[in-house]
Design a protein around this motif. Structure first.
Motif, PDB file in Angstrom:
ATOM      1  N   LYS A 377       0.730  -1.218   0.033  1.00  0.00           N
ATOM      2  CA  LYS A 377      -0.121  -0.037  -0.328  1.00  0.00           C
ATOM      3  C   LYS A 377       1.169   1.470  -0.101  1.00  0.00           C
ATOM      4  CE  LYS A 377      -3.891  -2.334   0.215  1.00  0.00           C
ATOM      5  NZ  LYS A 377      -4.482  -2.437  -0.966  1.00  0.00           N
ATOM      6  N   GLY A 378       2.516   0.724   0.166  1.00  0.00           N
ATOM      7  CA  GLY A 378       2.916   2.315   0.032  1.00  0.00           C
ATOM      8  C   GLY A 378       4.269   1.812   1.102  1.00  0.00           C
ATOM      9  N   PHE A 379       5.539   2.491  -0.407  1.00  0.00           N
ATOM     10  CA  PHE A 379       6.801   1.893   0.659  1.00  0.00           C
ATOM     11  C   PHE A 379       7.252   0.467   1.130  1.00  0.00           C
ATOM     12  CE2 PHE A 379       5.197   6.634   1.615  1.00  0.00           C
ATOM     13  CZ  PHE A 379       5.939   7.503   0.874  1.00  0.00           C
ATOM     14  N   GLY A 380       6.186  -0.294   1.265  1.00  0.00           N
ATOM     15  CA  GLY A 380       6.224  -2.127   1.189  1.00  0.00           C
ATOM     16  C   GLY A 380       5.349  -2.335   2.422  1.00  0.00           C
ATOM     17  N   LEU A 381       4.477  -1.134   3.144  1.00  0.00           N
ATOM     18  CA  LEU A 381       3.975  -1.700   4.047  1.00  0.00           C
ATOM     19  C   LEU A 381       2.339  -1.471   3.608  1.00  0.00           C
ATOM     20  CD1 LEU A 381       4.895   1.136   6.216  1.00  0.00           C
ATOM     21  CD2 LEU A 381       5.666  -0.971   6.337  1.00  0.00           C
ATOM     22  N   ALA A 382       1.799  -2.402   4.691  1.00  0.00           N
ATOM     23  CA  ALA A 382       0.215  -2.689   4.647  1.00  0.00           C
ATOM     24  C   ALA A 382      -0.357  -3.193   5.753  1.00  0.00           C
ATOM     25  CB  ALA A 382      -0.366  -3.726   3.704  1.00  0.00           C
ATOM     26  N   VAL A 481       4.411   3.221  -4.486  1.00  0.00           N
ATOM     27  CA  VAL A 481       4.465   1.241  -4.692  1.00  0.00           C
ATOM     28  C   VAL A 481       5.907   1.595  -5.656  1.00  0.00           C
ATOM     29  CG1 VAL A 481       3.196  -0.803  -5.227  1.00  0.00           C
ATOM     30  CG2 VAL A 481       2.922   0.956  -4.236  1.00  0.00           C
ATOM     31  N   PHE A 482       4.895   2.126  -7.185  1.00  0.00           N
ATOM     32  CA  PHE A 482       6.191   1.768  -8.635  1.00  0.00           C
ATOM     33  C   PHE A 482       6.777   3.188  -8.425  1.00  0.00           C
ATOM     34  CE2 PHE A 482       2.924  -1.347  -9.403  1.00  0.00           C
ATOM     35  CZ  PHE A 482       3.186  -2.241  -9.176  1.00  0.00           C
ATOM     36  N   GLU A 533       3.324   2.939 -17.713  1.00  0.00           N
ATOM     37  CA  GLU A 533       4.231   1.564 -18.262  1.00  0.00           C
ATOM     38  C   GLU A 533       5.570   2.055 -16.725  1.00  0.00           C
ATOM     39  OE1 GLU A 533       7.090   2.977 -21.444  1.00  0.00           O
ATOM     40  OE2 GLU A 533       6.285   4.626 -20.905  1.00  0.00           O
ATOM     41  N   LEU A 534       5.187   0.494 -15.532  1.00  0.00           N
ATOM     42  CA  LEU A 534       5.791   0.508 -14.320  1.00  0.00           C
ATOM     43  C   LEU A 534       7.191   0.421 -14.691  1.00  0.00           C
ATOM     44  CD1 LEU A 534       2.763  -1.843 -13.119  1.00  0.00           C
ATOM     45  CD2 LEU A 534       3.359   0.848 -13.328  1.00  0.00           C
ATOM     46  N   ASN A 535       7.700   0.296 -15.369  1.00  0.00           N
ATOM     47  CA  ASN A 535       9.034   0.356 -14.957  1.00  0.00           C
ATOM     48  C   ASN A 535       9.678  -0.795 -14.271  1.00  0.00           C
ATOM     49  OD1 ASN A 535       9.572   2.397 -17.197  1.00  0.00           O
ATOM     50  ND2 ASN A 535       9.069   3.849 -16.718  1.00  0.00           N
TER      51      ASN A 535
END
Length: 551
Positions: A377-382, A481-482, A533-535
């Protein structure tokens, strides 16, 4: 002719004349005879006898009442028992008219005569029913008196009596043997008395005045009883008063607490020996035996004398043998040497045992909880919900499951995690420690809360009217996230309208690359197309879609 006085043997002549003067004659003689006779009678005035003897002494009186002559001395008297002649005697002197003579005779009653008989005295009887004196009346010479020979009553042996001491260690007791006053009688008129010596019982002296509350003189005392009938005949017997110690302790035991070690067969047991409801001390050294499922396990003893109403607490370490199941009955028995026998006489011999069901405790077995993975959900957190583990990890309903951030906290049960339904991670991955507790022992484990990058979710409408709803083109799961994403937006003719990346805000329907509307830079209402494009490795293909802009 009615009062003619004549001499003896005078002849008297008689003439009989009829109405015609005819007559006849005859004669008779006047004979004078002796009509002045005595009249012997007899009466018993007293009978003296002794107990258990067939010898009686009879006092009697021979009389000559209403007579016309004296009763000569030597007049015979016969004495009978029923019809058996016992003895004969004679008067000693002439008995004048209306005179009497007293006599005494001792008689031995033959064994053939029953105890109860008629004693018959007959005056002017030589023992054959024949008299020698002419009397005025020959039918009043006999006197009959019933006699009962005295036999001492038979006293049944009284039962001995046991009573408690009047108080502890007094050595004497209070006894009630007043019931014997009635139960030992043969006849209602008998008299029963109690004495403290055989001589007093024989003599009828110094009888006990209060047999209903008699205080004995020692642990065992002989009491002598005398049974006397109306004749003064008696028998004696004795019984024993025994004062016994009724003041006993009453040992009971309780298991107060059992301290257990996880995964150990050693128990630390605290127990208390009581002496409540008692009347004497419980001596030191009273045995206490311990059983497991009825099998003897160990033995101990009390340390001190336990006073009335007091108790003594102690503890013992017990090792439960291999082979005893985890769940078992632990039994403590006071006043038991290990074979079911005791050493103390107690007021109650049925309350020495105390049984408590118990068990050996093992650490609970916990299934390894699965890691939980959610979309980033952002920055690797949830935000995670692992509350279901509070029940699914239990083996039994009474176990508890708790969660922690560190292993130390889990072992010590400190700083629990209470918000298990909306737990927000602070790192990725984040390890959560779980503790399963069965009331005594615990087991810990851990699981990971992890996030992963998931395909973003695009929403297809933009309404740039500043009402706070859909004012911008929002893509869920994209920002933070991306971080290297690139988005381009085109109109339906393929003209580039807007480009953005992580450093730019979401598209607000304003053209930044080429003006496409008549006024300002806000794009006209219509459908636009985007390329995202998520790259990011794992997402090589761009995401293509449409978005509709309206007012």
């Amino acid at each position: 002719p009615e009062a003619y006085i004549a001499a003896h043997n005078t002849e008297i002549f008689v003439r009989l004349t009829d109405a015609n003067g005819c007559f006849d004659t005859g004669s008779f003689r006047l004979l004078i005879i002796d009509c002045y006779f005595p009249d012997g009678v007899i009466q018993v005035t007293n009978i003296a006898q002794t107990c258990d003897s067939r010898s009686i002494t009879v006092n009697y009186t021979v009389g000559n009442p209403n007579s016309f002559d004296l009763l000569p001395g030597g007049t015979q008297v016969a004495i009978y028992a029923n019809t058996t002649l016992l003895a004969t005697t004679v008067t000693t002197a002439n008995i004048p008219i209306d005179g009497t003579e007293n006599g005494t005779i001792t008689l031995n009653i033959p064994g053939s005569i029953p105890l109860s008989f008629n004693l018959i005295l007959v005056v002017d009887d030589n023992g054959t029913g024949t008299g020698a004196v002419v009397e005025i009346i020959e039918t009043n010479n006999s006197y009959t008196r019933p006699v009962n020979l005295w036999v001492s009553p038979i006293l049944l042996e009284p039962a001995d009596i046991t009573a408690c001491e009047t108080f502890n260690n007094s050595g004497v007791g209070q006894f009630d043997f007043s019931a014997y006053l009635t139960s030992l009688k043969n006849n209602p008129a008998d008299v029963v008395t109690f004495h403290t010596s055989q001589d007093d019982a024989n003599n009828g002296d110094n009888d006990i005045q209060a047999p209903d509350a008699y205080i004995s003189t020692g642990l065992a005392q002989e009491i002598y009883v005398r049974l006397e009938d109306v004749n003064g005949c008696f028998d004696t017997a004795s019984f024993t008063l025994t004062a016994v110690d009724c003041y006993f302790p009453d040992a009971t035991v309780t298991i107060d607490d059992i301290y257990k070690q996880c995964n150990s067969r050693i128990l630390h047991v605290h127990y208390t020996v009581h002496n409540t409801g008692s009347a004497d001390i419980l001596p030191a050294g009273t045995p206490v035996s311990i059983y497991v499922n009825g099998q003897f396990l160990d033995y101990t003893e009390t340390l001190e004398d336990i006073a009335i109403g007091e108790s003594e607490s102690n503890f013992i370490l017990l090792t439960i043998p291999i082979g005893i199941p985890l769940d078992f009955d632990l039994t403590f028995v006071v006043d038991d040497t290990g074979d079911g026998t005791g050493t103390i006489v107690e007021a109650n011999e049925t309350n020495n045992s105390f049984t408590q069901p118990t068990n050996l405790v093992l650490s609970p077995v916990m299934q390894q909880p699965a890691d939980i993975e959610l979309c980033d959900k952002g920055f690797g957190l949830a935000t995670f919900d692992f509350s279901s583990y509070a029940e699914t990890l239990k083996n039994y309903p009474d176990e508890t499951v708790t969660f922690y951030l560190t292993q130390q906290n889990a072992d010590q049960d400190i700083d629990r995690i209470y918000n298990t339904t909306q737990f927000v991670t602070t790192e990725n991955p984040q390890r959560i420690y779980v503790r399963l507790f069965n009331g005594t022992c615990h087991t810990t484990a851990s699981f990971l809360l992890k996030t992963k990058k998931c395909p973003p979710i695009t929403y297809n409408y933009v309404t740039p009217n500043d009402d706070g709803y859909n004012d911008k083109f929002f893509v869920e799961g994209l920002r933070n996230v991306f971080l290297n994403f690139k988005m381009t937006i085109y109109n339906r003719w393929g003209n580039l309208v807007w480009t953005g990346d992580h450093n730019k805000e979401d598209w607000n329907a304003i053209a930044t690359e080429e003006k496409v509307g008549p006024e300002g830079t806000t794009v006209p209402v219509g459908t636009y197309y985007f390329v995202l494009e998520l790259n990011e490795p794992g997402f090589p293909e761009p995401i293509v879609g449409w978005v509709y802009v309206t007012k």
